[in-house]
Write an enzyme that holds these catalytic residues in place. Structure first.
Site, short mmCIF file in Angstrom:
data_model
loop_
_atom_site.label_atom_id
_atom_site.label_comp_id
_atom_site.label_asym_id
_atom_site.label_seq_id
_atom_site.Cartn_x
_atom_site.Cartn_y
_atom_site.Cartn_z
N HIS A 221 22.38 46.03 27.76
CA HIS A 221 21.06 46.41 28.26
C HIS A 221 19.93 45.79 27.44
CE1 HIS A 221 22.48 50.18 30.67
NE2 HIS A 221 23.12 49.07 30.99
N SER A 225 21.83 42.46 32.74
CA SER A 225 23.07 41.95 33.33
C SER A 225 22.91 40.51 33.80
CB SER A 225 23.50 42.84 34.51
OG SER A 225 23.71 44.17 34.10
N LYS A 247 26.66 51.24 45.32
CA LYS A 247 27.73 50.25 45.25
C LYS A 247 28.83 50.71 44.30
CE LYS A 247 25.73 45.81 46.54
NZ LYS A 247 25.51 44.41 46.14
N ASP A 248 28.44 51.23 43.16
CA ASP A 248 29.43 51.75 42.21
C ASP A 248 30.20 52.91 42.81
OD1 ASP A 248 28.67 49.86 40.42
OD2 ASP A 248 27.74 51.23 38.99
N GLU A 291 55.28 47.64 28.59
CA GLU A 291 54.60 47.93 29.84
C GLU A 291 54.02 46.65 30.43
OE1 GLU A 291 53.81 52.03 30.96
OE2 GLU A 291 55.54 50.71 31.04
#
Length: 409
Positions: A221, A225, A247-248, A291
């Site tokens: 920030h 972005s 959107k998120d 994994e």
């Protein structure tokens, strides 16, 4: 009362402004307002930018489920496996907690890997966001450590032998290697002291990751972005709320559906069946595999026939990732305008998929050769293509346009 008084006077808008100003004066609320509500966001962000918030959601989910699981887990070699079965069978909702935590680790890595590949494609690691990228690499390393020691806690066959093999790699370090292994084990073999140490670290590391994530967001920030075009979007910005939270939110819904399919229908699909067998130091599994989210690193490790060389190769992976913003020479960020890099990027994606596949295979031909070739391309991309491709692109631009204003002195 104050609201009604302002409404009667026809000053509803003025009341809203005054209320927001009073909120901004509060330190805690002003942080929320600056970083989640009025945070200026490039207007052309697409859904690929949703993986950042999804990673934060996964971290909170892992911490919450981990705390509840810790209430019923017993970190002792004689009781660890039984305590996990107790959680699954006797604790109310324990099966859901355990499956959410185990599959949540896989989902966390899926989201973070997508986040990393998005950054590589759009060049979000470039200046002035070097610190954002470097903190992200540190978070990835902490995630790998946390997931590895968490995989040991069920104390099944694959947990025990995975811990034995991976911790033994430290013995390859000259002079201090054996001392490091003894310290990790808490003795002369993987035993109760090892399990207790791993349990303590597994509980602590997620909170360190959370702190590093706050630093990651603060660094992001500071300059804002990146965007799909890779251009300076300091002018064309809109507030995060109410535009981008939607959107998120859509990304969260699709993620919840995807996650739920694994939790409710295929809870053991991403695990190894041998881990439902209690740990037995006297019985070695036919094929020890970690994994799935470790397999690409494991494949690079196995590609080097020398143990010390393999450890050095793993260290080089993270060194290359950390150095990426500083060795990048491209003047254009987004791969949408870099056709050569776009091809190399998708080859890297395919290369990582091949490394994951190779990590599952036994150490024999032709898998050894394929793993070595894939490892070579991985390092070529970060250590050769990234530093020199930007210069080659600039040369081609100057060659096609000799009257480029940058060449006129």
């Amino acid at each position: 009362m104050l609201y009604k008084r302002y409404v009667k006077k026809g000053l509803k808008r003025e009341y809203t402004i005054m209320k927001r100003l009073s909120i901004v004066k509060q330190p805690a609320l002003s942080v929320i307002n600056d970083h989640l509500i009025d945070y200026p966001t490039p207007s052309n962000l697409n859904y690929m930018w949703s993986f950042g918030s999804l990673a934060g959601l996964c971290l909170m989910l892992q911490i919450a489920t981990g705390i509840f699981l810790a209430m019923h887990y017993t970190p002792h070699v004689d009781l660890a496996f039984l305590s996990v079965e107790h959680i699954m069978r006797d604790v109310e909702g324990g099966w859901l907690l355990r499956y959410m935590h185990a599959n949540g680790a896989s989902m966390f890595f899926v989201v973070v890997y997508m986040h990393i590949f998005r950054n590589l494609y759009y060049g979000s690691y470039s200046s002035p966001r070097e610190l954002v990228w470097c903190v992200g690499v540190v978070i990835l390393l902490l995630m790998i450590l946390t997931a590895f020691i968490g995989y040991v806690l069920p104390w099944g066959q694959m947990s025990f032998w995975g811990a034995t093999v991976i911790t033994s790699l430290a013995s390859a370090i000259p002079l201090v290697g054996d001392s490091i292994v003894t310290w990790l084990w808490g003795g002369f073999s993987v035993d109760n002291a090892t399990l207790n140490r791993f349990y303590s670290l597994h509980y602590l590391l997620p909170f360190i990751i959370a702190g590093a994530s706050i630093v990651h967001l603060a660094a992001l920030h500071q300059y804002g972005s990146n965007n799909p075009l890779g251009t300076n979007s300091s002018v064309d910005k809109i507030s995060f709320y109410p535009y981008f939270y939607v959107k998120d939110l859509i990304g969260w819904v699709f993620f919840a559906i995807f996650f739920s399919v694994f939790v409710y229908f295929y809870p053991n699909f991403l695990g190894h069946p041998d881990n439902y067998i209690p740990a037995n130091p006297m019985s070695t599994p036919a094929h020890i595999v970690p994994e799935w989210y470790f397999l690409w690193v494991y494949a690079i490790l196995r590609s080097i026939p020398n143990k010390l060389g393999g450890v050095a190769a793993i260290a080089l992976v993270f060194i290359a990732l950390l150095a990426l913003p500083f060795i990048n020479t491209a003047q254009t960020r987004s791969s949408s305008f870099r056709p050569i890099h776009k091809k190399l990027f998708w080859l890297l994606v395919a290369d990582c998929v091949i490394l994951v596949w190779i990590g599952l295979k036994p150490v024999e031909d032709p898998y050894i050769f394929i793993g070595q070739a894939a490892s070579v391309y991985f390092f070529l991309y970060f250590l050769i293509f990234i530093p020199f491709l930007g210069k080659i692109e600039q040369f081609l631009i100057n060659y096609k346009n000799p009257f480029n204003l940058k060449n006129i002195k």
